[in-house]
Design an enzyme around this catalytic site. Structure first.
Site, PDB file in Angstrom:
ATOM      1  CB  SER A   1       3.335  10.911  18.509  1.00  0.00           C
ATOM      2  OG  SER A   1       3.007  12.225  18.124  1.00  0.00           O
TER       3      SER A   1
ATOM      4  CE  LYS B   1      -1.225   9.502  21.075  1.00  0.00           C
ATOM      5  NZ  LYS B   1      -0.381   9.698  19.871  1.00  0.00           N
TER       6      LYS B   1
ATOM      7  CB  SER C   1       0.878  13.446  20.539  1.00  0.00           C
ATOM      8  OG  SER C   1       0.690  12.206  19.854  1.00  0.00           O
TER       9      SER C   1
END
Length: 517
Positions: free
Chosen positions: A194, A88, A170
Site C-alpha cells: 500500500s 492517509k 490502498s
C-alpha cells in the site's frame, strides 16, 4: 499580502513543489498561510475530479498562521515547517473522523463516525515538525486492496498520472494528492503493497520502511503487530528522506519501536544522499530465484534500460543472486483464488481491538465485538467480503473467536525467519549493497477492469519486514508509469535512499501530469 507576493503563488508555482522550493518561498517572504491558501485553491479546482482528499482539516489555515508567528519570532524551524501535506484516512487525527473507507464508519455515508481523542504518533510527529495537514486521503474499505480505492464510501480515486489506469492502493488518495500537486508530500501505510503500489502507479517516490522503524499505533490495522508500516510518499528522494526523519524512531506508545533504537542514521536519512552513491555498488537483479513470475516484454525492455542507467552510474549488476537458494519456495499463496501470501494478517481482529480501545472513552465503537455487531450485514471475513482471504489462514479462526488475545502466528514467524536467513546469506555471499527490481511485472490494469497490480516484492518484503524505496524510472508506451524498487536488508533505508537519489538525479524520469477538471 502584496500583489507581487500573490503572483509568486500562481498555480504553476505549486506544481511539483519540493521542500527545497517551499524553503526558498519562505525565505523570500511567502507565508505559510499564503502557501496553504494556494494549495487549498488547487484542491478546490482539481479534487472534485480526482477525489484524493476526503476530509479537509478546518484548522489548516490557523496551523499555518501559527508557523508564521514562530518564523517571524526568529525561531529555528525544520524543513517541513509550514509545508502543506496530507495523511492517509486510516491515521487518527484528533477531532477528524477515521473512516477506513467503509460506509459503516462514516456519518456522511449513513454510518457512525470514529472520532479519535488524540493524534496517532505519526500525525503528532508531523504536527510537531510544523507541517500544515490539509486533510485526510481516500482508501478502499479497510485498506484491503493494493490496487484501487474504488469501493470506498467516498467514491473512487483517479490516478493523476494515468487517469484511465488503477491508482494503486490502498494509499490511493495520498498518491494522487502528491502526484497532482495538491500537497507537497503525504503519509502512506503498507501491509501488502500500500506504499509501493500507489507510489509506483503514479510515478512517485515511496519509502516502505523496516518494520518497527516507525510507530503505527493509532492507525487502522490490517496486521499492526506483524506487517503494518507507515512511510512517506513524495516526488523526490530528498523530500521522502526528510519526512522519514520526522516520523521514524522509538515511541513509548508503540513498544515494538524499541527495535529502532540505535538504528537511525547519524545526521538523518538525507545525510548520505549524493550523485556518486551508485559507484562501485553491487546490485542484485530480479530473476526466478527471487520469484518465479516473469516480466512482461515491455517491462523487460524498460528494466533493461534501467540496468544500463545503473551501470552508467558505476554500479556492478548481478543476475538473479537468489538462484538456487530456495527463496522463491518460501512463499505460500493463500489459494488458487488468492495468489498472494497473507501470513501475518491473522492478527487483524486482535490489532483492531487494540486500535479501537485507543480511540478514547467518547468513541462510538470501543472494541472489536461492537464493531463486528455494527458491520455484521457486510462481514469482511465472509465469502465475498473484502478480507475473505484471511479466513483461509489457519490462525484467523483463533483471532476471530478471541479478539482480545494475540494469535500464535507460527506460520508467519517461520516464514519471516526463513526469508531473513536467506537474504542475509545472499547479501553476504555476493557482497550485495541492494536489490533493484521493477516494482510491477507489467503495466497497470485499466481503471474499470478486474485486474490487479502484479508487483514483484510485496509479500516477501512485508513478511520479512525489509525496507523498500520506490522510484520513477520511465513510462510505458501507454503513459502508465514504470517504477523501480530499491530493496535492502533491515535498517538500510539511508543506504537505499542514497542509491535511489543518485539514479533519480542522473535520469530525472518523473514528469508532472497534465490534469483536467
Amino acid at each position: 499580502m502584496s500583489a507581487t507576493m500573490d503572483a509568486t503563488l500562481s498555480d504553476e508555482t505549486l506544481i511539483e513543489m519540493t521542500l527545497e522550493d517551499a524553503a526558498a518561498a519562505f525565505a523570500r517572504g511567502v507565508t505559510a498561510e499564503a502557501l496553504t491558501h494556494a494549495f487549498l485553491r488547487r484542491i478546490e479546482t482539481y479534487n472534485p475530479r480526482y477525489n484524493a482528499i476526503i476530509t479537509m482539516n478546518p484548522e489548516a489555515l490557523e496551523e499555518a498562521r501559527a508557523i508564521d508567528r514562530r518564523r517571524a519570532a526568529g525561531e529555528a524551524l525544520g524543513p517541513l515547517a509550514g509545508v502543506p501535506v496530507v495523511v492517509k484516512d486510516t491515521m487518527d487525527m484528533q477531532g477528524l473522523p477515521t473512516t477506513a473507507g467503509w460506509h459503516f464508519l462514516s456519518a456522511r455515508a449513513g454510518g457512525v463516525d470514529l472520532i479519535p481523542e488524540t493524534d496517532s504518533p505519526v500525525v503528532a510527529r508531523m504536527k510537531e515538525a510544523g507541517c500544515v495537514i490539509l486533510g485526510k486521503t481516500n482508501v478502499p474499505i479497510l485498506s484491503a486492496t493494493g490496487t484501487h480505492a474504488s469501493n470506498s464510501w467516498a467514491g473512487p480515486t483517479l490516478n493523476a498520472a494515468a487517469p484511465d489506469y488503477m491508482p494503486g492502493g490502498s494509499t490511493a488518495g495520498t498518491a494522487t494528492a502528491v502526484a497532482a500537486s495538491l500537497a507537497v508530500l503525504g503519509l502512506a501505510e503498507e501491509t501488502g503493497g500500500s506504499i509501493q503500489n500507489p507510489a509506483s502507479a503514479q510515478g512517485l517516490v515511496g519509502i516502505k520502511p523496516t518494520f518497527a522503524l516507525v510507530p503505527n499505533s493509532g492507525v487502522v490495522p490490517l496486521a499492526g503487530s506483524t506487517r503494518d508500516v507507515v512511510g512517506p510518499i513524495g516526488r523526490t528522494v530528498r523530500d521522502a528522506a526528510l519526512t522519514l526523519d520526522v516520523i521514524a524512531g522509538y515511541c513509548a506508545e508503540d513498544p515494538k519501536t524499541v527495535a529502532a533504537i540505535g538504528k537511525l542514521p547519524k545526521g538523518g536519512y538525507a545525510a548520505k544522499l549524493s550523485e556518486t552513491a551508485l559507484r562501485g555498488k553491487r546490485i542484485g537483479l530480479y530473476g526466478p530465484g527471487w520469484r518465479a513470475s516473469p516480466l512482461s516484454p515491455e517491462c523487460t525492455s524498460l528494466y533493461a534500460r534501467a540496468q544500463q542507467e545503473l551501470a552508467a552510474r558505476g554500479a556492478e549488476l548481478l543476475d538473479d543472486p537468489f538462484a538456487g537458494t530456495g527463496f522463491a519456495a518460501i512463499s505460500k499463496p493463500i489459494s488458487d483464488k488468492y495468489q498472494f501470501d497473507a501470513r501475518g494478517m491473522e492478527c487483524c481482529p486482535y490489532d483492531m481491538e487494540l486500535y479501537l480501545r485507543r480511540l478514547g472513552p467518547s468513541a462510538a465503537i470501543r472494541d472489536y465485538k461492537s464493531l463486528a455487531a455494527l458491520t455484521k450485514a457486510e462481514d469482511p471475513y465472509a465469502e465475498g467480503g473484502v478480507m475473505a482471504y484471511m479466513s483461509y489462514l489457519a490462525e484467523t479462526a483463533f483471532s476471530l473467536k478471541n479478539p482480545t488475545l494475540p494469535p500464535p502466528l507460527h506460520d508467519f514467524l517461520s516464514a519471516k525467519e526463513a526469508y531473513l536467513e536467506v537474504v542475509a546469506e545472499v547479501f553476504a555471499r555476493h557482497k550485495l549493497d541492494a536489490l533493484v527490481f521493477p516494482q510491477m511485472r507489467d503495466e497497470l490494469p485499466k481503471l474499470h477492469s478486474d485486474g490487479v497490480i502484479n508487483e514483484t516484492t510485496v509479500c516477501e518484503i512485508n513478511i520479512a519486514g525489509m525496507p523498500v524505496v520506490t522510484l520513477p524510472a520511465g513510462y510505458y508506451a501507454s503513459g502508465a508509469p514504470f517504477n523501480l524498487v530499491f530493496v535492502g536488508q533491515p535498517w538500510s533505508e539511508a543506504e537505499l535512499l542514497a542509491l535511489a537519489h543518485d539514479y533519480e538525479q542522473a535520469t530525472k524520469h518523473r514528469r508532472a501530469p497534465v490534469l483536467s477538471v
